[in-house]
Design a protein around this motif. Structure first.
Motif, PDB file in Angstrom:
ATOM      1  N   VAL A  62       3.274  13.315  13.171  1.00  0.00           N
ATOM      2  CA  VAL A  62       2.206  12.311  13.072  1.00  0.00           C
ATOM      3  C   VAL A  62       2.697  10.923  13.486  1.00  0.00           C
ATOM      4  CG1 VAL A  62       0.967  13.517  11.231  1.00  0.00           C
ATOM      5  CG2 VAL A  62       2.739  11.833  10.643  1.00  0.00           C
ATOM      6  N   HIS A  63       1.718  10.039  13.689  1.00  0.00           N
ATOM      7  CA  HIS A  63       1.995   8.623  13.929  1.00  0.00           C
ATOM      8  C   HIS A  63       2.111   7.874  12.601  1.00  0.00           C
ATOM      9  CE1 HIS A  63       2.010   4.721  15.739  1.00  0.00           C
ATOM     10  NE2 HIS A  63       0.779   4.401  15.368  1.00  0.00           N
ATOM     11  N   HIS A  64       1.235   8.192  11.656  1.00  0.00           N
ATOM     12  CA  HIS A  64       1.259   7.566  10.333  1.00  0.00           C
ATOM     13  C   HIS A  64       1.781   8.570   9.310  1.00  0.00           C
ATOM     14  CE1 HIS A  64      -2.318   5.151  12.068  1.00  0.00           C
ATOM     15  NE2 HIS A  64      -1.226   4.441  12.195  1.00  0.00           N
ATOM     16  N   GLY A  65       3.046   8.431   8.969  1.00  0.00           N
ATOM     17  CA  GLY A  65       3.655   9.323   7.983  1.00  0.00           C
ATOM     18  C   GLY A  65       3.684   8.685   6.604  1.00  0.00           C
ATOM     19  N   TYR A  66       4.809   8.830   5.910  1.00  0.00           N
ATOM     20  CA  TYR A  66       4.930   8.389   4.519  1.00  0.00           C
ATOM     21  C   TYR A  66       6.062   7.366   4.335  1.00  0.00           C
ATOM     22  CZ  TYR A  66       2.165  12.613   3.578  1.00  0.00           C
ATOM     23  OH  TYR A  66       1.201  13.583   3.568  1.00  0.00           O
ATOM     24  N   PHE A  67       6.165   6.890   3.087  1.00  0.00           N
ATOM     25  CA  PHE A  67       7.262   6.037   2.620  1.00  0.00           C
ATOM     26  C   PHE A  67       7.259   4.664   3.300  1.00  0.00           C
ATOM     27  CE2 PHE A  67       8.839  10.514   2.667  1.00  0.00           C
ATOM     28  CZ  PHE A  67       8.624  10.764   1.318  1.00  0.00           C
ATOM     29  N   TRP A  68       6.078   4.030   3.284  1.00  0.00           N
ATOM     30  CA  TRP A  68       5.922   2.722   3.905  1.00  0.00           C
ATOM     31  C   TRP A  68       6.571   1.644   3.047  1.00  0.00           C
ATOM     32  CZ3 TRP A  68       3.966   2.559   8.717  1.00  0.00           C
ATOM     33  CH2 TRP A  68       3.283   3.705   9.147  1.00  0.00           C
ATOM     34  N   LYS A  69       7.061   0.615   3.689  1.00  0.00           N
ATOM     35  CA  LYS A  69       7.668  -0.515   2.995  1.00  0.00           C
ATOM     36  C   LYS A  69       6.653  -1.142   2.041  1.00  0.00           C
ATOM     37  CE  LYS A  69       9.905  -4.965   3.902  1.00  0.00           C
ATOM     38  NZ  LYS A  69      10.341  -5.926   4.952  1.00  0.00           N
ATOM     39  N   GLY A  70       7.045  -1.287   0.793  1.00  0.00           N
ATOM     40  CA  GLY A  70       6.192  -1.925  -0.195  1.00  0.00           C
ATOM     41  C   GLY A  70       5.269  -0.992  -0.947  1.00  0.00           C
ATOM     42  N   GLU A  71       5.178   0.297  -0.550  1.00  0.00           N
ATOM     43  CA  GLU A  71       4.289   1.206  -1.273  1.00  0.00           C
ATOM     44  C   GLU A  71       4.958   1.658  -2.574  1.00  0.00           C
ATOM     45  OE1 GLU A  71       5.176   5.780   0.151  1.00  0.00           O
ATOM     46  OE2 GLU A  71       3.600   4.683   1.200  1.00  0.00           O
ATOM     47  N   PRO A  72       4.192   2.042  -3.605  1.00  0.00           N
ATOM     48  CA  PRO A  72       4.782   2.527  -4.852  1.00  0.00           C
ATOM     49  C   PRO A  72       5.682   3.748  -4.604  1.00  0.00           C
ATOM     50  CG  PRO A  72       2.454   2.074  -5.148  1.00  0.00           C
ATOM     51  CD  PRO A  72       2.721   1.969  -3.673  1.00  0.00           C
ATOM     52  N   GLN A  73       6.825   3.790  -5.244  1.00  0.00           N
ATOM     53  CA  GLN A  73       7.786   4.863  -5.003  1.00  0.00           C
ATOM     54  C   GLN A  73       7.471   6.178  -5.728  1.00  0.00           C
ATOM     55  OE1 GLN A  73      11.738   3.382  -5.749  1.00  0.00           O
ATOM     56  NE2 GLN A  73      11.704   2.012  -3.974  1.00  0.00           N
TER      57      GLN A  73
END
Length: 252
Positions: A62-73
């Motif tokens: 995918v283009h939009h995966g997971y673990f983005w900067k600033g998202e809840p862990q």
């Protein structure tokens, strides 16, 4: 194909080490060691994962995966459900964000230019890793005509903000797929006739009007479906992999 070999092939093609990003690029969730079937899509939503399960896929790209900067862990709620489905079904998840936006052949920007018949001239930021581009149409057209071209190609009617000079013709165009609306100021500084992106902010309207530049908000999803599709087609053609593009409807 081995799942780590696939990551090496993708990294060699997209060179993620050359650009600072907001999420990890490459293998994000490890699944089956051997990959025979790949599903590609814009965003790793639950709907895309469910389609991959139904197709017996070993990997999702995918283009939009997971673990983005600033998202809840914490891996809970929606995030937990998605990841549990991947792990339960032994599916690898690969995500490539900015490296897929900027690739000169397979990238979202390059693919959008090709679809809209824009001759690429360079990056608005003045370097090879620019996520905003500029180019030229083969002939001068009106704003309404260009809006119709976008609508026909992307199967989504764009929001067209006209400049103060409403009959201004278009020949030079800047663009940045996805959420690139704030590059409109850079496009105006370059003296371009129009700028295209996926999204629009409240402020974008006034920049377009006051800087005398056409703006087309053509949809985040609609402008970014073609890079990941092209990447999957390249994998199939060059490496003999079984790849299916799944387009999950998203009006944004």
């Amino acid at each position: 194909m081995d799942n780590l070999t696939l990551q090496t092939i993708l990294n060699d093609k997209l060179s993620p080490q050359l650009i600072k990003d907001y999420a990890p690029n490459g293998l994000q969730i490890e699944g089956a060691k051997t990959i025979q079937k790949i599903v590609t899509g814009v965003t790793a939503s639950q709907a895309l994962i469910d389609q991959a399960v139904a197709l017996n896929a070993d990997a999702i790209l995918v283009h939009h995966g997971y673990f983005w900067k600033g998202e809840p862990q914490p891996i809970v709620g929606m995030k937990g459900r998605r990841i549990r489905t991947l792990i339960k079904n032994d599916i690898n998840l690969y995500g490539y964000h900015l490296p897929l936006d900027i690739h000169p052949q397979l990238g979202n920007n390059a693919q959008l230019a090709q679809l809209l018949n824009i001759e690429v001239e360079g990056g608005l930021e003045g370097h090879a890793q620019s996520v905003a581009m500029y180019g030229r149409l083969q002939q001068e057209i009106s704003g309404a005509e260009f809006a119709q071209r976008i609508s026909t190609v992307l199967r989504r009617e764009p929001l067209h903000i006209t400049p103060q000079q409403q009959d201004k013709k278009i020949v030079t165009v800047g663009w940045c797929t996805g959420g690139g609306q704030d590059y409109i100021q850079l496009a105006a500084d370059h003296g371009l006739d129009a700028f295209i992106s996926g999204e629009i902010s409240e402020r974008t309207t006034f920049v377009a009007r006051e800087q005398n530049i056409h703006y087309f908000s053509a949809g985040h999803h609609a402008t970014e479906r073609y890079g990941i599709k092209a990447l999957g087609e390249w994998l199939a053609a060059e490496h003999g992999l079984d790849v299916t593009f799944v387009d999950i409807n998203n009006p944004v």
